[in-house]
Design an enzyme around this catalytic site. Structure first.
Site, PDB file in Angstrom:
ATOM      1  N   HIS A   1       0.895  -1.188   0.105  1.00 23.52           N
ATOM      2  CA  HIS A   1       0.171   0.093   0.036  1.00 23.52           C
ATOM      3  C   HIS A   1       1.001   1.284  -0.034  1.00 23.52           C
ATOM      4  CE1 HIS A   1      -3.316   2.594   0.759  1.00 23.52           C
ATOM      5  NE2 HIS A   1      -2.744   3.091   1.887  1.00 23.52           N
TER       6      HIS A   1
ATOM      7  N   HIS B   1      -6.779   9.562  -1.010  1.00 22.13           N
ATOM      8  CA  HIS B   1      -7.381   9.483   0.279  1.00 22.13           C
ATOM      9  C   HIS B   1      -6.549  10.223   1.421  1.00 22.13           C
ATOM     10  CE1 HIS B   1      -5.648   5.643   0.784  1.00 22.13           C
ATOM     11  NE2 HIS B   1      -5.229   5.971   1.653  1.00 22.13           N
TER      12      HIS B   1
ATOM     13  N   ASP C   1      -7.862   1.776   2.729  1.00 20.18           N
ATOM     14  CA  ASP C   1      -7.312   2.602   3.771  1.00 20.18           C
ATOM     15  C   ASP C   1      -8.290   4.194   3.595  1.00 20.18           C
ATOM     16  OD1 ASP C   1      -5.995   3.732   6.040  1.00 20.18           O
ATOM     17  OD2 ASP C   1      -4.667   4.874   4.534  1.00 20.18           O
TER      18      ASP C   1
ATOM     19  N   ASP D   1       0.553   5.505  -0.243  1.00 18.34           N
ATOM     20  CA  ASP D   1      -0.137   6.539  -0.411  1.00 18.34           C
ATOM     21  C   ASP D   1       0.522   7.626  -1.046  1.00 18.34           C
ATOM     22  OD1 ASP D   1      -2.091   5.912   1.716  1.00 18.34           O
ATOM     23  OD2 ASP D   1      -0.585   6.325   3.369  1.00 18.34           O
TER      24      ASP D   1
END
Length: 971
Positions: free
Chosen positions: A237, A549, A349, A239
């Protein structure tokens, strides 16, 4: 996270003794360094001078960069040589010719298990063998300790070491069973594991590593009988921005992918998932050879494409149309680049999921949905992990949340057992295991893969098999799943993200509006002016990127917002220029209405007042304004326009709001400005609001300066508020002929840990309230009688929220504010916050915020219409008028989007039912076309449709193609 302090300290200490036997340094490489604040491209390195490294080198603090050039020779008799880097930071490893060999990422991420090389990062360098020269370059970046601004980027040396394969294998044999021992509850099993570990280590201490492994082999090879099977998929993952700037994300994406590809080459049967096409686009643009390796791995099945969205976007603030474009561009990339159809939405997330997302997903061809975020709830424990999620229109998708509650699983026995224990649906005998280091990327490390190699079928543990998540979902849907959750998937933490970084939210909304307007105008004139496909797609994709996000919600570092807001301003200027291209010159002042409602309102153009009377998606010449405004009153304590009469107290609060019929809208103060304490007890104050903020002391602001005037068709009251640090100037406006009270604020904001809210106590109030959401609305409770109701102390809404009592109601409207509290007679709009982490200057500065309120009837027809009027101001200028492009006959159906189809062969119209009731409408258009065809949200044709009688179920979204519409050449 594994709690190492709960392990047997003796057994855990033995692990370090084993690890010390794995690697033996045999030579040190020569090193040179080039430090910089920002990355230097590989191709530009010949223009710079490197400095020779002697001893420890500090190359900078947070987000500093460096190139390190290594060279040397592997000793002639080296066995199993590997490269060890004593590096505090991350690095991409290149050959002298610029080919990517691999990468190293953070040494320690939350929840990781100890790897075989201790604190020094390990990477097997391609072509490393005895007697051969070594030459490579490291593109380094320092991203802090646990992503925080702590420490410095350092390089202490690069070494060639020999690896002892037997010690390496024994280390992970021992570690696997140590983790099992630390988690198992059965006393007999625990004793057997302890005895085996101790006996094994005793043989190891005597120098018999093979014997030590043989002692553990019976336990590792004992076949289990568990019916529970984990479907394991590696994941990294990443970001797209958070505690680092976006330029670093691009580098992290390449590092993560190169590590995954090297693991695929090294381990049989590895499966790795990647979920954001934007990352793959960056790799394609910047590292073509790495992208080709990625394509091959996807074709072979080693890498799974998981997410159908362009990025893992926010699903609270992002508009419905933007969510559809996330799918259009994300799925198109997967199809065009890899020939894959995406059927799964992967948002592990994101901070909660709106109640219409199931319909959007299914309309975009995605039937499955995966997240873990609801396991983060602090107040209300979400009851399911595997269930059907039913949206506000009745559409369902199948949801699975990996039961361990993380997308960063260590994949150790302790993780497997914890997941089963937390899984209420364990009787299904299957679950996802998403493993690997994440948030900052990196993905699976050797430790994850070595543990899974050993865990496949150990007695007493769930079984583990590597496979694609989509295969897991396909099997899951064949099982009898009876649990259903209706409405939104509400996250009861992170509600501060509805408000934090106000300017970014304003820019996002402007981009959504400008793109909407540009597409409609470009479609109207496509016969004469080429439709700007490429330009619009580029603008859309960057807008979608900033909806990630941790960007749009406001939870990234300050630099992310400095850079994104600068780009927003450039994109907005580009769209304004594009709009002018399609607004043809006229001879008289004109109003262009690119909203779905007919408009009659007063406007000011070139210092004159006019009346704009214009149909939906049309342009009309402005009408002369009447000079008689005798019904307007602006006195010291009163404003009136003959439709509404407002009375103010000495502090500037509205204490009465009456209609001409005598109906009172106020039960208590309306538009009270209140400063609340806003200090969440941990560092996540950009994300979180203290649930108990209403119980703490607050400061009600008092107006210190007031002035009243009549300006053309408006009665206006201006008032000023001061805190010790901030100033608020407010204009309250009543327009002639309108029942809407408009509030325009200009705020010079310099608070810390404070939250500014506009509070209203309406007379019409009941046990539920209605809230606008993407393509619809939903009801929420205004009570606090259950844990779930108490958890909704702050909720998200788009454009409007309303409360009702019998046949009347009160609506609060706002286009760029999303955080509402509607509890115990209060309706409160969150205007600004002032957190200090991760951006200590978040929201400090000047803001202009407009909101409004109005009376409504028994439904929300008026609220929806006035919210669109507030959010889509008329475009004024001397433009050529044009008739309505399209409109509907039912007030409850909204014609949200007019655009040219993605394939260039049709005009696309997107509509939705807004009031939550079955209805039929006619769609009228002046566009000439051959046939009307219903299609899915991806614009794929499904069946012919009759525009004179379109039937809608509550909150249904419909997309229609007008085939055969005449257009010009593709731009």
């Amino acid at each position: 996270m594994i709690e190492y302090q709960l392990m047997n300290p003796v057994l855990y200490g033995n692990l370090f003794a084993i690890r010390r036997k794995i690697y033996r340094v045999i030579t040190q490489l020569n090193a040179e360094i080039l430090s910089s604040a920002e990355p230097i491209p590989f191709a530009e390195l010949p223009s710079f001078d490197f400095l020779c490294v002697k001893g420890t080198v500090h190359y900078g603090r947070l987000h500093a960069c460096a190139w390190i050039r290594l060279n040397g020779r592997v000793p002639q008799n080296a066995k199993n040589p590997v490269l060890l880097l004593d590096l505090n930071g991350e690095a991409q490893i290149y050959s002298p010719a610029g080919e990517i060999f691999g990468a190293v990422t953070g040494v320690w991420a939350a929840g990781d298990v100890r790897r075989s090389a201790g604190w020094r990062l390990v990477d097997e360098l391609q072509g490393l063998s005895a007697g051969k020269d070594v030459s490579c370059l490291l593109d380094c970046g320092y991203n802090g300790f646990d992503f925080r601004d702590f420490g410095r980027g350092t390089f202490k040396g690069a070494y060639i070491a020999e690896r002892d394969p037997a010690a390496y294998e024994y280390y992970y044999d021992y570690f696997t069973l140590l983790l099992y021992f630390s988690s198992v509850k059965d006393c007999a099993k625990k004793r057997a594991l302890s005895l085996a570990l101790r006996a094994s280590f005793a043989r190891f201490r005597r120098g018999n590593i093979c014997g030590a492994r043989e002692t553990l082999r019976p336990i590792l090879e004992e076949t289990g009988q568990s019916e529970f099977i984990y479907s394991a998929i590696g994941h990294g993952h990443l970001d797209l921005a958070w505690m680092w700037p976006m330029r670093e994300t691009m580098r992290k994406a390449a590092r993560t992918m190169s590590i995954a590809l090297n693991h695929i080459d090294r381990y049989d049967g590895v499966r790795f998932g990647t979920s954001q096409p934007q990352q793959l686009q960056w790799i394609k643009d910047q590292h073509p050879m790495l992208f080709e390796r990625t394509k091959q791995a996807i074709a072979s099945g080693s890498i799974e494409l998981q997410g159908g969205f362009w990025v893992e976007c926010d699903c609270n603030i992002t508009s419905g149309e933007s969510l559809i474009r996330q799918a259009i561009y994300g799925k198109r990339f997967a199809q065009e680049e890899f020939g894959k159809q995406m059927r799964m939405c992967w948002l592990p997330d994101a901070f909660g999921f709106n109640g219409n997302l199931p319909q959007i997903l299914r309309g975009c061809g995605m039937e499955y949905f995966s997240t873990i975020k609801l396991t983060w709830n602090h107040i209300y424990k979400f009851p399911y992990r595997t269930f059907w999620w039913e949206g506000v229109d009745g559409t369902r998708v199948l949801v699975h949340m990996p039961p361990e509650g993380t997308y960063n699983s260590t994949a150790g026995p302790h993780a497997l057992l914890r997941g089963v224990k937390q899984y209420d649906e364990r009787a299904l005998n299957t679950a996802l295991l998403v493993f690997g280091s994440g948030d900052g990327g990196g993905g699976p490390k050797e430790s994850h893969l070595e543990l899974i190699r050993r865990e496949k079928d150990i007695a007493g543990l769930p079984r583990v098999r590597m496979e694609h998540a989509i295969d897991f979902f396909d099997r899951l849907r064949e099982k009898q799943i009876e649990k259903v959750w209706k409405g939104e998937l509400y996250l009861d933490v992170h509600q501060g993200t509805y408000t934090t970084q106000s300017e970014t939210k304003r820019h996002n909304r402007l981009m959504e509006r400008f793109l909407h307007e540009a597409e409609a105008l470009a479609a109207l004139h496509a016969d004469s002016i080429a439709y700007p496909y490429n330009e619009l797609e580029t603008l859309w994709k960057e807008t979608l990127l900033y909806q990630f996000h941790d960007i749009l919600p406001g939870s990234s570092i300050g630099r992310v917002y400095q850079e994104s807001c600068a780009r927003y301003e450039q994109m907005e200027a580009q769209l304004k220029s594009l709009l002018q291209r399609y607004l043809l010159d006229g001879s008289r002042p004109t109003a262009v209405n690119l909203s779905p409602f007919a408009r009659r309102e007063h406007v000011r153009y070139q210092n004159r007042w006019y009346v704009a009377d214009v149909a939906p998606y049309a342009a009309s010449e402005l009408l002369s304004c009447e000079e008689d405004y005798s019904e307007l009153i602006a006195e010291t304590d009163m404003l009136s326009n003959g439709i509404l009469t407002l009375r103010f107290d000495q502090h500037g609060e509205i204490v009465s709001c009456k209609t001409a019929q005598g109906r009172e809208l106020a039960k208590g103060p309306l538009n009270r400005l209140t400063l609340y304490r806003d200090h969440f007890p941990d560092e996540y104050n950009a994300w979180n609001i203290d649930p108990n903020y209403m119980k703490k002391p607050r400061h009600v602001l008092r107006a210190t300066l007031t002035a009243c005037e009549i300006n053309g068709p408006f009665a206006i009251r201006t008032q000023t508020y001061h805190t010790r640090k901030s100033t608020i100037t407010m204009r309250i406006l009543l327009e002639r002929g309108s029942d809407v009270v408009r509030v325009e604020t200009k705020i010079d904001w310099h608070e810390t840990h404070r939250m500014l809210r506009a509070d209203f106590y309406p007379a019409d109030y009941s046990d539920t309230a209605d809230f606008g959401i993407q393509f619809g609305a939903m009801k929420r409770s205004t009570l606090e009688t259950s844990v779930y109701e108490r958890s909704q102390f702050e909720v998200c809404a788009h454009r409007w929220a309303s409360t009702h009592q019998r046949n009347s109601g009160f609506a609060l409207l706002c286009d760029v504010k999303y955080g509402y509290r509607v509890k115990k007679g209060l309706m409160s709009l969150d205007l600004l916050r002032a957190p200090v982490f991760p951006d200590p200057k978040a929201d400090r500065g000047t803001h202009e915020i407009t909101y409004a309120f109005c009376p409504v009837g028994k439904d929300n027809t008026h609220a929806v219409e006035e919210a669109y009027r507030l959010g889509y101001p008329l475009l004024l200028g001397e433009h050529a008028p044009f008739e309505s492009m399209a409109q509907v006959t039912s007030s409850g159906v909204i014609l949200e989007t007019i655009k040219r189809s993605e394939d260039g062969n049709a005009l696309v119209l997107r509509l939705y039912e807004s009031l939550g009731r079955e209805t039929t409408t006619a769609l009228e258009t002046r566009v000439m076309y051959e046939r009307a065809v219903a299609c899915n949200l991806l614009e794929e044709p499904e069946a012919p449709i009759d525009l004179s009688a379109l039937s809608f179920r509550p909150y249904e979204i419909q997309t229609i193609r007008l085939e055969g519409a005449r257009f010009g050449e593709r731009a």
